[in-house]
Motif scaffolding. Structure first.
Motif, PDB file in Angstrom:
ATOM      1  N   ASN A 216      79.637  45.696  39.292  1.00  0.00           N
ATOM      2  CA  ASN A 216      78.965  44.709  40.126  1.00  0.00           C
ATOM      3  C   ASN A 216      79.893  44.024  41.124  1.00  0.00           C
ATOM      4  OD1 ASN A 216      77.485  41.512  39.915  1.00  0.00           O
ATOM      5  ND2 ASN A 216      76.433  43.295  40.735  1.00  0.00           N
ATOM      6  N   MET A 217      81.217  44.271  41.021  1.00  0.00           N
ATOM      7  CA  MET A 217      82.134  43.665  41.971  1.00  0.00           C
ATOM      8  C   MET A 217      81.944  44.276  43.347  1.00  0.00           C
ATOM      9  SD  MET A 217      83.632  41.306  40.344  1.00  0.00           S
ATOM     10  CE  MET A 217      84.929  40.854  41.492  1.00  0.00           C
ATOM     11  N   HIS A 218      82.270  43.480  44.381  1.00  0.00           N
ATOM     12  CA  HIS A 218      82.033  43.894  45.755  1.00  0.00           C
ATOM     13  C   HIS A 218      82.860  45.113  46.135  1.00  0.00           C
ATOM     14  CE1 HIS A 218      80.914  43.399  49.927  1.00  0.00           C
ATOM     15  NE2 HIS A 218      82.184  43.462  50.274  1.00  0.00           N
ATOM     16  N   PRO A 219      82.243  46.155  46.741  1.00  0.00           N
ATOM     17  CA  PRO A 219      80.818  46.311  46.999  1.00  0.00           C
ATOM     18  C   PRO A 219      80.089  46.811  45.753  1.00  0.00           C
ATOM     19  CG  PRO A 219      82.005  48.169  47.897  1.00  0.00           C
ATOM     20  CD  PRO A 219      83.054  47.253  47.332  1.00  0.00           C
ATOM     21  N   ALA A 220      79.043  46.138  45.362  1.00  0.00           N
ATOM     22  CA  ALA A 220      78.346  46.420  44.114  1.00  0.00           C
ATOM     23  C   ALA A 220      77.595  47.744  44.185  1.00  0.00           C
ATOM     24  CB  ALA A 220      77.368  45.292  43.799  1.00  0.00           C
ATOM     25  N   ARG A 221      77.654  48.487  43.090  1.00  0.00           N
ATOM     26  CA  ARG A 221      76.878  49.715  42.994  1.00  0.00           C
ATOM     27  C   ARG A 221      75.530  49.470  42.314  1.00  0.00           C
ATOM     28  NH1 ARG A 221      79.443  54.389  43.946  1.00  0.00           N
ATOM     29  NH2 ARG A 221      78.069  55.552  42.546  1.00  0.00           N
ATOM     30  N   ILE A 222      75.397  48.331  41.656  1.00  0.00           N
ATOM     31  CA  ILE A 222      74.143  47.983  41.006  1.00  0.00           C
ATOM     32  C   ILE A 222      74.082  46.473  40.855  1.00  0.00           C
ATOM     33  CG2 ILE A 222      75.118  48.246  38.692  1.00  0.00           C
ATOM     34  CD1 ILE A 222      72.369  49.198  37.737  1.00  0.00           C
ATOM     35  N   PHE A 223      72.892  45.907  40.922  1.00  0.00           N
ATOM     36  CA  PHE A 223      72.676  44.480  40.698  1.00  0.00           C
ATOM     37  C   PHE A 223      72.071  44.274  39.320  1.00  0.00           C
ATOM     38  CE2 PHE A 223      71.955  44.027  45.534  1.00  0.00           C
ATOM     39  CZ  PHE A 223      73.330  43.963  45.739  1.00  0.00           C
ATOM     40  N   MET A 224      72.369  43.132  38.720  1.00  0.00           N
ATOM     41  CA  MET A 224      71.769  42.838  37.416  1.00  0.00           C
ATOM     42  C   MET A 224      70.297  42.491  37.548  1.00  0.00           C
ATOM     43  SD  MET A 224      73.093  39.004  36.409  1.00  0.00           S
ATOM     44  CE  MET A 224      74.811  39.451  36.429  1.00  0.00           C
ATOM     45  N   GLY A 225      69.875  41.993  38.706  1.00  0.00           N
ATOM     46  CA  GLY A 225      68.483  41.628  38.892  1.00  0.00           C
ATOM     47  C   GLY A 225      68.083  40.453  38.014  1.00  0.00           C
ATOM     48  N   ASP A 226      66.809  40.108  38.059  1.00  0.00           N
ATOM     49  CA  ASP A 226      66.312  39.027  37.213  1.00  0.00           C
ATOM     50  C   ASP A 226      66.369  39.411  35.743  1.00  0.00           C
ATOM     51  OD1 ASP A 226      65.886  37.554  39.427  1.00  0.00           O
ATOM     52  OD2 ASP A 226      63.705  37.448  39.274  1.00  0.00           O
ATOM     53  N   SER A 227      66.303  40.688  35.446  1.00  0.00           N
ATOM     54  CA  SER A 227      66.406  41.124  34.051  1.00  0.00           C
ATOM     55  C   SER A 227      67.766  40.801  33.463  1.00  0.00           C
ATOM     56  CB  SER A 227      66.152  42.631  33.955  1.00  0.00           C
ATOM     57  OG  SER A 227      67.093  43.353  34.744  1.00  0.00           O
ATOM     58  N   GLY A 228      68.790  40.706  34.293  1.00  0.00           N
ATOM     59  CA  GLY A 228      70.114  40.355  33.809  1.00  0.00           C
ATOM     60  C   GLY A 228      70.423  38.880  33.947  1.00  0.00           C
ATOM     61  N   SER A 229      70.073  38.281  35.092  1.00  0.00           N
ATOM     62  CA  SER A 229      70.416  36.877  35.316  1.00  0.00           C
ATOM     63  C   SER A 229      69.659  35.957  34.360  1.00  0.00           C
ATOM     64  CB  SER A 229      70.126  36.488  36.769  1.00  0.00           C
ATOM     65  OG  SER A 229      68.755  36.636  37.067  1.00  0.00           O
ATOM     66  N   MET A 230      68.363  36.217  34.153  1.00  0.00           N
ATOM     67  CA  MET A 230      67.613  35.395  33.213  1.00  0.00           C
ATOM     68  C   MET A 230      68.075  35.620  31.784  1.00  0.00           C
ATOM     69  SD  MET A 230      63.699  35.136  34.673  1.00  0.00           S
ATOM     70  CE  MET A 230      63.268  36.820  34.265  1.00  0.00           C
ATOM     71  N   LEU A 231      68.501  36.835  31.473  1.00  0.00           N
ATOM     72  CA  LEU A 231      68.976  37.139  30.122  1.00  0.00           C
ATOM     73  C   LEU A 231      70.254  36.379  29.786  1.00  0.00           C
ATOM     74  CD1 LEU A 231      68.857  38.815  27.505  1.00  0.00           C
ATOM     75  CD2 LEU A 231      70.116  40.613  28.718  1.00  0.00           C
ATOM     76  N   ILE A 232      71.251  36.431  30.665  1.00  0.00           N
ATOM     77  CA  ILE A 232      72.507  35.741  30.360  1.00  0.00           C
ATOM     78  C   ILE A 232      72.323  34.225  30.409  1.00  0.00           C
ATOM     79  CG2 ILE A 232      73.918  37.675  31.120  1.00  0.00           C
ATOM     80  CD1 ILE A 232      74.383  36.300  33.751  1.00  0.00           C
ATOM     81  N   GLY A 233      71.394  33.741  31.241  1.00  0.00           N
ATOM     82  CA  GLY A 233      71.105  32.318  31.232  1.00  0.00           C
ATOM     83  C   GLY A 233      70.499  31.872  29.916  1.00  0.00           C
ATOM     84  N   LEU A 234      69.615  32.681  29.353  1.00  0.00           N
ATOM     85  CA  LEU A 234      69.010  32.340  28.068  1.00  0.00           C
ATOM     86  C   LEU A 234      70.039  32.369  26.943  1.00  0.00           C
ATOM     87  CD1 LEU A 234      65.607  33.173  26.671  1.00  0.00           C
ATOM     88  CD2 LEU A 234      67.537  34.068  25.386  1.00  0.00           C
ATOM     89  N   VAL A 235      70.928  33.356  26.937  1.00  0.00           N
ATOM     90  CA  VAL A 235      71.948  33.436  25.884  1.00  0.00           C
ATOM     91  C   VAL A 235      72.893  32.234  25.958  1.00  0.00           C
ATOM     92  CG1 VAL A 235      73.843  34.815  24.959  1.00  0.00           C
ATOM     93  CG2 VAL A 235      71.806  35.948  25.822  1.00  0.00           C
ATOM     94  N   LEU A 236      73.268  31.836  27.168  1.00  0.00           N
ATOM     95  CA  LEU A 236      74.136  30.669  27.322  1.00  0.00           C
ATOM     96  C   LEU A 236      73.443  29.408  26.829  1.00  0.00           C
ATOM     97  CD1 LEU A 236      76.802  29.516  28.353  1.00  0.00           C
ATOM     98  CD2 LEU A 236      75.757  29.301  30.610  1.00  0.00           C
TER      99      LEU A 236
END
Length: 454
Positions: A216-236
């Motif tokens: 995911n570091m620049h230039p990213a080959r894939i984005f985490m999307g909402d499936s990833g951002s909401m997931l890590i926010g919930l775990v935190l």
């Protein structure tokens, strides 16, 4: 500690190894939306990176369940199962959003339901240490409402800051590292078993972010999307809820005297834990500013725009990588500064160090185009971006790089970096999925170099 590190490594390895196949699946499934007005990247990039992160979470919990010491967490507490249930639900909603762009209110409802699922299985706030009052026991409804609000705010704070390559994953990794250090101190130093689930959640969260960051570091080959951002926010949020609302401060008995005086003196100890927004202060500030800005304009608080903090850094002249590093710096300063202050709040050296580092951070913000001059004899020892390429003068190089990094209207008017030929095709139609050379256009192809990167 060794079992926590093993869990972290397994989670990171599974996430890293699965991200490549998930990228190919996202391309086949068409989870590559066209470039939007608020996007910083200039080429279609697959989403659904949260799939790999979720399976990394499952692998970490599975490994921990079979380890000798960490197995007690699953036997004495139902919190890991509660986390997995809520994470599965929020992950499924995120996957649907990455593919079909579901409505914001539906996502908000799903976030509340996921938080409610965790509350029903015991992951909730039972009491809070309040200064000058003592330990306040919460009723079932009070604990439920506070838990749901904390989960929803944290999820959206992380989701809002996910706007640059590697930004959200790196900032959450920094926050979880600080969180792990403090939760482990409570569990190991004071022998409080109730802090073990939060320590495990932090270790797994670090593994999820570290395994995904190389892709995911620049230039990213894939984005985490909402499936990833909401997931890590919930775990935190789940880790913060576990250690803050269920670890009784009286058990630690750090201070003598009455309960009121003890809690009053323990306020610095609970600064990093009382609210996860203290640890992820930068995303929280971005969330608050975004809500105020959009409602002031008469827009929906969920309407997307280009007014986030990372967008402002790009507008004042910082490159993509430098903007991400600056956000990393401030996140680490706030998270580890609060952590250090919670351990020893009487030391003036801590306050002085935070002040000095803050001054350094402000200086970095005010010098967006500063680049150290490297002598020719030392060019072999520095990264390529600090070298003089092609014998161009320093001023010519800076002008050329500024043209390459420009994310404004010039991106649509000019072609490749260094070229002054109008890119009529790019100006008339956006890059679509399947265009040869676009980032992520083919499952096994390399990144394109014919488009301007931001």
């Amino acid at each position: 500690m060794r079992e926590y590190l093993l869990t972290l490594c397994i989670t990171a390895a599974v996430t890293y190894l699965l991200t490549g196949p998930v990228r190919k699946f996202a391309i086949v499934a068409g989870a590559m939306p066209e470039i939007r007005a608020r996007d910083v990247h200039r080429e279609p990039t697959p989403r659904l990176g949260g799939i790999a992160m979720f399976f990394g979470l499952c692998a970490g919990l599975l490994v921990a369940d079979h380890l000798t010491n960490l197995n007690e967490v699953f036997e004495k507490s139902n919190e890991p199962r509660a986390l997995l249930s809520g994470a599965a639900l929020i992950w499924l909603i995120g996957v649907l959003d990455d593919k079909f762009e579901i409505d914001a209110l539906i996502k908000l409802g799903g976030q509340m339901i996921a938080a409610g699922v965790m509350v029903m299985q015991g992951l909730t706030i039972l009491w809070l240490p309040v200064p000058l009052v003592g330990t306040v026991a919460l009723t079932q409804w009070q604990g439920t409402l506070l838990t749901v609000a904390l989960v929803v705010i944290t999820i959206n704070a992380v989701n809002f800051v996910d706007g640059l390559d590697g930004l959200a994953a790196g900032m959450v990794c920094i926050a979880s590292a600080a969180f792990f250090m403090y939760a482990y101190r409570i569990w190991y130093s004071y022998g409080i078993e109730a802090a073990a689930p939060a320590t495990l959640f932090a270790a797994i969260l670090m593994g999820m972010c570290l395994g995904f960051l190389p892709h995911n570091m620049h230039p990213a080959r894939i984005f985490m999307g909402d499936s990833g951002s909401m997931l890590i926010g919930l775990v935190l949020a789940a880790g913060a809820i576990s250690v803050t609302g269920q670890v009784d401060p009286d058990i630690m008995r750090l201070f003598s005297g009455s309960e009121r005086n003890a809690v009053h003196q323990m306020v610095p100890v609970y600064i990093p834990l009382l609210m996860p927004l203290t640890i992820i202060a930068i995303p929280a500030a971005d969330l608050i500013l975004a809500i105020v800005r959009r409602t002031w304009r008469g827009q929906s608080p969920f309407a997307a725009d280009r007014g986030h903090l990372h967008h402002r850094l790009l507008e004042i002249g910082h490159s993509h990588s430098r903007a991400v590093l600056i956000m990393y710096f401030w996140s680490a300063l706030i998270a580890f500064g609060a952590l250090t202050y919670s351990v020893n709040s009487a030391s003036m050296w801590i306050v002085l160090g935070v002040v000095i580092l803050s001054a350094i951070g402000l200086a970095l913000l005010l010098l967006p185009r500063f680049r150290p001059r490297t002598p020719r004899w030392a060019e072999a020892f520095v990264p390529p971006r600090y070298r003089r390429r092609g014998g161009l003068p320093a001023e010519a190089q800076e002008a050329r790089e500024a043209q390459t990094q420009d994310s404004g209207a010039d991106v649509g008017r000019y072609g490749p970096a260094g070229s002054e030929q109008p890119a009529a095709a790019d100006a008339q139609s956006p890059v679509t999925v399947g265009v040869a050379g676009a980032n992520g256009a083919t499952a096994i192809g390399g990144r394109g170099s014919s488009k301007v990167r931001i």
